[in-house]
Design an enzyme around this catalytic site. Structure first.
Site: not given
Length: 746
Positions: A13, A16, A423, A631, A635
């Site tokens: 559970c 635990c 961008d 990308d 950036d």
């Protein structure tokens, strides 16, 4: 600091998981410990110089759980799957034995008793049948309760052990001392509780293993062997033995074993496992190939560039695993409740017994029934599974669709974004401009003889761009190559971000760039030439002004085309009510022309790479939740600053490392899909948490007898056991229903 993921078996559970966290965090040198009950793993960050890893394993083992060691060369996912399979198999076996022994107890106690059919020594028979169920089949509950108690803690095992023991020992006392306690026994209650809980645990274990199906599918994509050239001959070796630089041979129909560059031969590849696109991709000398993609009809050789954990597939698997083991902020409430849940339930059960027995003056059996029902109906498992199971399936679905989400927190945050910055170059556009216009203003150098003015212009431009890595440089050099113009290197080269290039060649100073560059170097542009430049910029073209020895000799214009689906993605995001911002280093006229084509009305032009992060921060200070989509290397700071950084998968490694979401397919529509997936996952998490809290909030008072004064109804502990067993199964099943999720169509 070192980070390690430890698979753990034997957790029953959320309590635990909480107990393991507390004990591991107490170890000297541990800076972070998080245990995911759903994935059955602990993520631990620790100082290896202060703490041997075996100490961490030992701390987990001491609590009665099993920390699964990873041997060198072993596959951790296979070990986890094997352990999960064994756990499920064991629970099934225990349930079937418990059912076999419990059925006679229930039949004797109920149907036969109701029918007035008496079996000689029935109570002794019931005691004989119930004892192995209680102490052999149910031994796991006693063991878990004892180990938790030894460390001053409590768990679901504590509730089950106390509840079933109360029913069993009262019944045993009634058999041994019928004259004092009467002839009524409740062995059917104790054995049915154990049986139903084992059934629930078996179903839960089987369901939880399906939550990680996406990881299993990804791992299943990896080939086992590779054909490499060793000492001039072909050798078939395990994929783990391939090293960077190996020459790998691929034959028709085979999977690519590792990432690499094609050296010889050509073929078409099925890269749908990475891109999601079923259209074959042509590969020839110099092309990149990705491990686990499928070669279709040709044969070729390639040089291995990334092996083992460095391959794209391995990185995807590692990223998804890390996300599945991370903790979402929404889980904090459930964690706080789980930490005090079991002790609170025990107190409520004692209060229920005391209230009915001492205050309401009900008999001992009635009060005991209320106490047992409270102990048994309480379910910390549902709380512990509500968030992580949904996160596991959600991140897995993202990976299947080419959307890599690095953490649960990111998955939770994406749908809150109200402003998205794109961008331009390489994100909204293809980032591969081509030359559209070459316009000489005057004859620049008589030494070129009969050569055309355009070729003179292109030669100067190509010389200036010879050492540049800018996308425009590639376009200019390609055009020069197409026109058979021989290009020599300048003896001086300087690239000025946001402005252009200064180069020196044959005692001439060449300037190639925008108005800023020329103004900075005190080069004047005539009004006629400025009009020509403005006309091209109004068409969305990037214009490079070429000056030699401070005299403008012409202009070169280039255009970058929009990526496929860019318009669709922007339109969908705007339709959802989010503001779209385009960020670019281009001048205003070029930027506005591109933005108009996309339908974007908020444009920030002429932004230097170093200023992109500041633009993100500015919007955040206005109270916006910002996502940045980019990308390139420049950036990366903006991606890191944004509330959610979204990196295009075809971009640089730096951007992919910095971004919190990676779009593997390089398709901007996946920005929309990531938001949709986040919204869907959060909806499922809220449903799970609602039912988990609602179940316990309603179930515990009813079990304590809240309805009895009004209706005369007191919950039977066996019904409580059934409700408890299936509450966690319902939460997992609701999360698993996410596997049917499909992205909304455009």
């Amino acid at each position: 600091m070192r980070r390690i993921v430890i698979p753990i078996s034997g957790m029953h559970c959320a309590s635990c998981a909480h107990n393991i966290e507390i004990n591991v965090r107490r170890l000297p040198g541990v800076s972070k410990a998080e245990v995911n009950f759903a994935s059955e793993e602990a993520v631990v960050e620790y100082d290896a110089s202060k703490l041997p890893i075996e100490k961490i394993y030992g701390a987990i083992d001491e609590l009665g759980y099993k920390a699964i060691r990873q041997e060198k060369g072993s596959n951790i996912e296979e070990i986890k799957e094997s352990a999960s399979h064994e756990e499920t198999k064991m629970l099934k076996k225990l349930f079937l034995w418990s059912l076999l022994l419990s059925l006679p107890v229930v039949i004797i106690s109920m149907p036969l008793d109701w029918a007035g059919i008496k079996i000689p020594y029935s109570q002794w028979l019931l005691l004989a049948l119930a004892t192995p169920v209680q102490f052999i089949i149910g031994a796991r509950f006693y063991r878990g309760a004892f180990l938790a108690l030894r460390h001053g803690m409590a768990s679901m095992d504590t509730l089950i052990a106390v509840g079933t023991s109360a029913a069993y020992f009262y019944s045993m006392a009634a058999v041994l001392m019928p004259q004092k306690l009467g002839a009524e026994v409740y062995f059917d209650t104790s054995v049915t509780i154990v049986t139903l809980i084992l059934l629930g645990k078996w179903m839960e274990s089987a369901s939880k293993s399906r939550a990680s199906d996406s990881i299993k599918k990804l791992i299943g994509l990896q080939p086992k062997n590779a054909i490499v050239l060793r000492k001039g001959a072909e050798a078939v070796i395990p994929i783990d033995e391939v090293v960077v630089g190996d020459i790998v041979i691929v034959k028709p129909g085979q999977k690519i074993p590792v990432d690499g560059i094609v050296l010889d031969g050509s073929s078409t590849m099925d890269e749908s496992m990475v891109t999601g696109e079923s259209i074959p991709v042509e590969k020839r000398q110099g092309s990149e190939v990705i491990g686990a993609t499928i070669n279709q009809n040709g044969s070729f050789k390639f040089r291995a560039t990334k092996v083992g954990r460095d391959t794209m597939l391995s990185q995807i698997i590692a990223m998804v695993e890390e996300a599945q083991n991370s903790r979402a902020p929404i889980q904090r409430l459930a964690d706080r409740v789980s930490a005090v849940f079991v002790p609170t339930v025990i107190l409520i059960s004692l209060a229920a017994f005391s209230g009915w027995y001492f205050l309401a003056h009900k008999d001992f059996v009635f009060s005991l029934t209320a106490m047992i029902s409270v102990l048994i109906i309480a379910c910390p498992c549902a709380l512990g599974l509500a968030t992580p199971t949904a996160i596991m399936v959600g991140t897995g679905k993202g990976a299947e669709n080419g959307i890599l989400i690095k953490s649960a927190e990111t998955l939770e945050n994406v749908h809150r974004v109200n402003t998205i910055i794109f961008d331009k170059t390489g994100t909204l556009t293809k980032g591969k401009p081509s030359i559209t216009d070459i316009i000489p203003f005057q004859r620049a150098d008589k030494r070129f003889g009969s050569r055309s003015d355009e070729k003179i212009l292109m030669e100067y431009a190509a010389i200036a761009e010879k050492k540049s890595e800018h996308p425009l440089a590639s376009a200019i050099l390609k055009r020069a190559e197409d026109e058979n113009i021989s290009v020599t290197e300048p003896y001086y080269f300087e690239a000025i971000p946001g402005e252009g290039i200064v180069a020196k060649h044959s005692l001439k100073t060449i300037l190639l760039g925008n108005r800023k560059l020329l103004s900075k170097n005190k080069v004047k542009i005539s009004p006629d030439h400025d009009d020509e430049i403005s006309k091209l910029e109004a068409q969305g073209k990037t214009v490079l002004i070429l000056a030699v020895n401070k005299e403008v000799i012409g202009i070169i214009a280039a255009a970058d085309t929009l990526k496929e689906h860019s318009r669709e993605a922007v339109a969908q995001l705007q339709k959802s009510g989010r503001e779209i911002v385009m960020l670019t280093g281009d001048n205003s006229k070029t930027a506005f022309a591109i933005a108009k084509e996309l339908g974007i009305y908020n444009i920030i032009p002429e932004v230097l790479p170093k200023d992109k992060e500041a633009q993100v921060e500015k919007l955040q200070k206005e109270g916006r939740v910002v996502a940045m989509v980019g990308d390139g290397i420049n950036d990366a700071p903006a991606l890191a600053r944004a509330d959610v950084g979204i990196a295009i998968g075809a971009g640089t490694d730096v951007a992919m490392e910095t971004g919190q979401i990676i779009l593997v397919k390089n398709d901007l529509r996946d920005v929309v899909h990531a938001i949709n997936l986040s919204e869907y996952t959060m909806r499922k998490i809220r449903q799970n948490l609602f039912w988990a809290f609602f179940y316990n909030s309603i179930g515990i008072p009813i079990a304590a007898g809240a309805l009895y004064p009004l209706t005369g109804f007191l919950l039977n502990p066996m019904i409580a056991a059934g409700a408890m067993a299936f509450s966690s199964v319902s939460v997992v099943s609701n999360s698993l229903s996410m596997r049917r999720y499909r992205n909304k169509k455009f």
